[in-house]
Design a protein around this motif. Structure first.
Motif, short mmCIF file in Angstrom:
data_model
loop_
_atom_site.label_atom_id
_atom_site.label_comp_id
_atom_site.label_asym_id
_atom_site.label_seq_id
_atom_site.Cartn_x
_atom_site.Cartn_y
_atom_site.Cartn_z
N THR A 92 1.83 2.58 11.26
CA THR A 92 3.05 1.76 10.88
C THR A 92 4.38 3.09 10.80
O THR A 92 4.12 4.04 10.64
CB THR A 92 3.00 1.09 9.34
OG1 THR A 92 3.11 2.10 8.52
CG2 THR A 92 1.95 0.26 9.41
N SER A 93 5.54 2.39 11.20
CA SER A 93 6.49 3.12 10.74
C SER A 93 7.61 2.00 10.17
O SER A 93 7.38 1.02 10.28
CB SER A 93 7.14 3.95 12.06
OG SER A 93 7.44 2.50 13.13
N ALA A 94 8.88 2.83 9.69
CA ALA A 94 9.92 1.84 8.92
C ALA A 94 10.27 0.74 9.91
O ALA A 94 10.88 1.11 11.01
CB ALA A 94 10.92 2.80 8.46
N GLY A 95 10.07 -0.44 9.52
CA GLY A 95 10.47 -1.61 10.39
C GLY A 95 9.54 -2.11 11.23
O GLY A 95 9.74 -3.11 11.73
N TRP A 153 1.02 -1.12 -0.03
CA TRP A 153 0.07 0.03 -0.04
C TRP A 153 1.00 1.31 0.04
O TRP A 153 1.88 1.52 0.74
CB TRP A 153 -0.78 0.02 1.22
CG TRP A 153 -1.94 -0.91 1.11
CD1 TRP A 153 -2.10 -2.15 1.92
CD2 TRP A 153 -3.20 -0.90 0.58
NE1 TRP A 153 -3.18 -2.79 1.59
CE2 TRP A 153 -3.98 -2.05 0.95
CE3 TRP A 153 -3.85 0.20 -0.08
CZ2 TRP A 153 -5.46 -2.19 0.25
CZ3 TRP A 153 -5.23 -0.11 -0.66
CH2 TRP A 153 -5.77 -1.19 -0.40
N THR A 154 0.53 2.36 -1.04
CA THR A 154 1.23 3.37 -0.70
C THR A 154 0.13 4.70 -0.64
O THR A 154 -0.71 4.60 -1.35
CB THR A 154 1.73 3.70 -2.36
OG1 THR A 154 2.82 2.65 -2.73
CG2 THR A 154 2.68 4.81 -2.29
N THR A 155 0.66 5.32 0.20
CA THR A 155 -0.08 6.66 0.69
C THR A 155 0.58 7.70 0.80
O THR A 155 1.99 7.56 0.29
CB THR A 155 -0.79 6.54 2.01
OG1 THR A 155 0.28 6.64 3.15
CG2 THR A 155 -1.42 5.11 2.02
N GLU A 156 0.26 9.13 0.74
CA GLU A 156 1.07 10.06 0.74
C GLU A 156 2.10 10.15 1.97
O GLU A 156 3.17 10.80 1.87
CB GLU A 156 0.04 11.42 0.83
CG GLU A 156 -0.79 11.58 -0.19
CD GLU A 156 -1.51 12.90 -0.14
OE1 GLU A 156 -1.49 13.72 0.77
OE2 GLU A 156 -2.44 13.53 -1.04
N GLY A 157 1.78 9.39 3.09
CA GLY A 157 2.74 9.46 4.12
C GLY A 157 3.64 8.39 4.27
O GLY A 157 4.71 8.47 4.89
N GLY A 158 3.43 7.15 3.40
CA GLY A 158 4.33 6.40 3.67
C GLY A 158 4.04 4.95 2.83
O GLY A 158 2.96 4.94 1.88
N VAL A 159 4.53 3.90 3.13
CA VAL A 159 4.42 2.70 2.50
C VAL A 159 4.33 1.67 3.45
O VAL A 159 5.13 1.48 4.21
CB VAL A 159 5.51 2.24 1.40
CG1 VAL A 159 5.22 1.23 0.72
CG2 VAL A 159 5.67 3.21 0.13
N ALA A 160 3.31 0.80 3.29
CA ALA A 160 3.06 -0.34 4.18
C ALA A 160 2.87 -1.76 3.39
O ALA A 160 2.32 -1.69 2.31
CB ALA A 160 1.99 -0.30 5.19
N ARG A 161 3.21 -2.72 3.80
CA ARG A 161 3.20 -4.08 3.26
C ARG A 161 2.45 -5.11 4.00
O ARG A 161 2.67 -5.30 5.25
CB ARG A 161 4.31 -4.62 2.78
CG ARG A 161 4.50 -6.15 2.00
CD ARG A 161 5.74 -6.65 1.84
NE ARG A 161 6.80 -5.66 0.93
CZ ARG A 161 7.94 -5.14 1.39
NH1 ARG A 161 8.43 -5.47 2.61
NH2 ARG A 161 8.44 -4.41 0.76
N VAL A 162 1.55 -5.66 3.57
CA VAL A 162 0.45 -6.71 3.84
C VAL A 162 0.78 -8.15 3.39
O VAL A 162 0.51 -8.18 2.36
CB VAL A 162 -1.10 -6.32 3.90
CG1 VAL A 162 -1.96 -7.35 4.69
CG2 VAL A 162 -1.38 -4.78 4.70
N VAL A 180 7.30 -0.13 5.90
CA VAL A 180 8.22 0.05 4.69
C VAL A 180 9.01 1.37 4.70
O VAL A 180 10.27 1.27 4.99
CB VAL A 180 7.79 -0.37 3.27
CG1 VAL A 180 8.95 -0.37 2.41
CG2 VAL A 180 7.00 -1.71 3.16
N GLU A 181 8.21 2.51 4.79
CA GLU A 181 8.89 3.67 4.81
C GLU A 181 7.60 4.71 5.29
O GLU A 181 6.73 4.37 4.79
CB GLU A 181 9.41 4.13 3.53
CG GLU A 181 8.59 4.22 2.23
CD GLU A 181 9.06 4.46 1.17
OE1 GLU A 181 8.86 5.92 0.56
OE2 GLU A 181 9.87 3.78 0.51
N GLY A 182 8.18 5.82 5.87
CA GLY A 182 7.16 6.72 6.43
C GLY A 182 6.18 6.28 7.61
O GLY A 182 6.72 5.49 8.22
N ALA A 183 4.99 6.71 7.48
CA ALA A 183 3.93 6.36 8.41
C ALA A 183 2.68 6.17 7.55
O ALA A 183 2.18 6.87 6.82
CB ALA A 183 3.85 7.15 9.46
N VAL A 184 1.92 5.04 7.89
CA VAL A 184 0.76 4.69 7.47
C VAL A 184 -0.25 4.33 8.45
O VAL A 184 -0.01 3.50 9.22
CB VAL A 184 0.80 3.68 6.30
CG1 VAL A 184 -0.56 3.27 5.60
CG2 VAL A 184 1.87 4.12 5.11
#
Length: 602
Positions: free
Chosen positions: A186-189, A86-95, A119-123
């Motif tokens: 979420t946050s990176a890691g 998932w990609t948003t303006e604030g970051g990327v998360a993986r499900v 993954v990166e940023g915050a979601v």
């Protein structure tokens, strides 16, 4: 990038990816929602069935809070473990989604794991588990536990819900039911998990959150191990392997049966009405599937499937049913449910009215499969040899009867493809007798083979149309005749001309309708165009077959799945994933490779 999909009436059928554990299958849509999951086995009334009942069907949701988030997804290579980024303006998360397997194979309970990684940023993410009403037959309730877990009860079914790092939970009760959910960031890691475990009429194991990541990794590795045993080198290997993995999802591991599809009641037509339950083991589909398993060198699945089929047929014989329950029982009556259906296109049913039909083609499917099994170096037991010889004798009499044909039509006819199937059955029986595997009554079988071929040539060929017709005294055409180029009934000029006539009469873009006159009732049947490609190769038109296949393999959805029907524009209709569609792709690839020359590259 794939935008969030769906309308207030529900997502498109092609929006779904499938995950499974050998007992059940979950469908995940592009919005991160699981709207189909029967528990603990595929043939049960589903507790999560928003696919068929948006209002009260139940779902498991997990997605970004922000509107406009985009998602890309894939299966981890060689697995049925789904990964959505998932990609948003604030970051990327993986499900990552998986139906989890255990250390020693299938778990004694059903377990769904959903893991979110930053993954990166915050979601900002939201999740919610909303049990459904089992197609409006039960009233579920949730029992929150002091440790933050919860137990969902619906009849005798118990579902444990455990979470890790999913934020503060809320428990909602409303007029339409109950749910549990929450929000987290979420946050990176970062790693966050949601797990559900289900049992029916027995104690419940609650998954430990710390084991969820290991369970997903173990499940992915188990799929990769299976894929490494997969033996196919040739054209369209990636698509063939994905179809084999889709087929593996439909194998009912407790028995070896193979479900025709993972769903019920997804419509074949925008007018509704043609809504069937395919969560049964069709002899036809199982035979095709097992032939593919033989070709891929998958010994365990091959033996389990053919043993289950022969044992089940003998137990309920001497007649061969069209299909059986996944546990080997004969199917019961059709039951209808008062739910709206996918996008309001009901009815929603359990069961299939074709159970009482005569379909002569199953004789060819069954005996042809056994021949393939024996020619791979396997040996039949004495009782099976006697049973199959008696079955061949039955074919000698039954081929003269009208039947429902492959398409389970209401009016019985002397269907051409059914007669060809009887020819295939007797041809296989003769070869089995020659190899000493069954009782030898080949003299009678050979004589009847010749009678069948002569009858088809006299009554089912139309010189005016340049084609084998659907049945005598008609100008209608039937795509199932194409199956009998690979069976060997006809690989000459008549079959070649029939292919062209079927393309002219039944063609729709790259696809084919099943029979003449279906345009007003349903969409093109996905498997038929693959049968056309295989038939082209068998009559020596291999270049045309390859061109057709190159176009067809691009008409899967984004993760390589196919449903029962596909429009010329690529929309899916009918149940998904559909075994026959994936089997047709596999068979066409194998046949084209063989006709081009073993091991030929592209």
């Amino acid at each position: 990038m794939a935008e969030r999909s769906g309308t207030p009436a529900g997502p498109a059928i092609e929006d779904h990816a499938a995950i499974g554990d050998g007992r059940t299958v979950a469908l995940v849509d592009l919005d991160g929602r699981i709207g189909w999951l029967p528990l603990p086995t595929l043939d049960r009334i589903p507790v999560f069935a928003a696919l068929l009942d948006e209002e009260r069907g139940g779902s498991i949701e997990l997605r970004p809070v922000a509107q406009g988030a985009t998602a890309t997804r894939r299966y981890l290579p060689g697995t049925n473990v789904l990964e959505t980024t998932w990609t948003t303006e604030g970051g990327v998360a993986r499900v990552t989604d998986a139906m989890v397997t255990g250390i020693a194979g299938r778990l004694p309970w059903a377990e769904l794991a959903r893991q979110v990684e930053g993954v990166e940023g915050a979601v900002a993410m939201a999740w919610r588990v909303t049990p459904g009403t089992a197609l409006r037959t039960r009233s579920p309730w949730i029992e929150p536990e002091s440790d933050g877990s919860a137990v969902l009860r619906i009849g005798d079914l118990s579902i444990g819900i455990t979470t890790e790092s999913l934020g503060r939970q809320d428990h909602e009760d409303g007029a339409e039911g109950t749910s549990i959910g929450g929000r987290f960031r979420t946050s990176a890691g970062s790693v966050h998990t949601l797990a559900l475990a289900a049992t029916d009429g027995e104690p419940l194991h609650l998954p430990h959150p710390g084991n969820v990541r290991r369970g997903i990794e173990r499940t992915a590795e188990a799929w990769r191990t299976w894929s490494r045993e997969f033996a196919y080198e040739g054209p369209w290997r990636e698509q063939v392997q994905r179809s084999a993995l889709a087929l593996k999802l439909l194998i009912h591991s407790p028995t070896g049966a193979i479900a025709a599809a993972a769903t019920t009641s997804l419509p074949e037509s925008p007018t509704g009405g043609k809504n069937w339950d395919y969560r049964f083991a069709w002899v036809r589909d199982l035979a095709y599937a097992t032939e593919s398993l033989v070709a891929f060198g998958l010994r365990e699945e091959t033996h389990a499937a053919i043993s289950w089929m022969l044992r089940t047929i003998k137990a309920h014989g001497p007649e061969v049913e069209i299909f059986y329950e996944l546990d080997g029982a004969t199917p019961g009556e059709v039951v209808s449910y008062e739910v709206p259906g996918w996008r309001g296109l009901g009815p929603v049913v359990a069961g299939n009215p074709a159970r009482d039909q005569l379909q002569l083609g199953v004789y060819g499917d069954l005996l042809g499969l056994v021949l393939s099994y024996v020619e791979e170096g396997n040996v039949l037991d004495v009782s099976t040899g006697r049973f199959l010889a008696d079955l061949a004798d039955r074919v000698c009499d039954d081929w003269r009867k009208p039947d429902a044909g492959m398409w389970e039509l209401e009016q019985a006819q002397h269907h051409t493809s059914s007669k060809m199937g009887c020819w295939q059955a007797l041809t296989a029986a003769i070869r089995l007798a020659e190899q000493g595997q069954i009782v030898d009554r080949a003299e009678r079988w050979r004589a009847e083979c010749e009678r069948i071929a002569a009858w088809v040539g006299e009554h089912c060929w139309s010189e005016e149309l340049g084609a084998y017709t659907m049945h005598p005294d008609t100008d209608e055409l039937d795509a199932s005749v194409l199956l009998h180029a690979p069976s060997g009934f006809d690989r000459g000029e008549r079959m070649s001309r029939t292919i062209d006539a079927i393309r002219r009469e039944l063609g729709s873009g790259e696809q084919l309708f099943r029979v003449s006159g279906m345009e007003a009732e349903e969409h093109p049947f996905t498997a038929c165009a693959f049968w056309e490609a295989a038939a082209l190769a068998c009559v020596g038109r291999v270049d045309e077959a390859e061109t057709r296949m190159d176009a067809l393999v691009r008409m899967t959805n984004d993760v390589g799945l196919m449903a029962e029907m596909t429009t010329a524009e690529g929309a899916f209709w009918g149940n998904i994933p559909q075994a026959l569609s994936h089997l047709a792709l596999i068979d066409a690839a194998i046949v084209i490779r063989e006709m081009r020359g073993e091991g030929a590259g592209r």
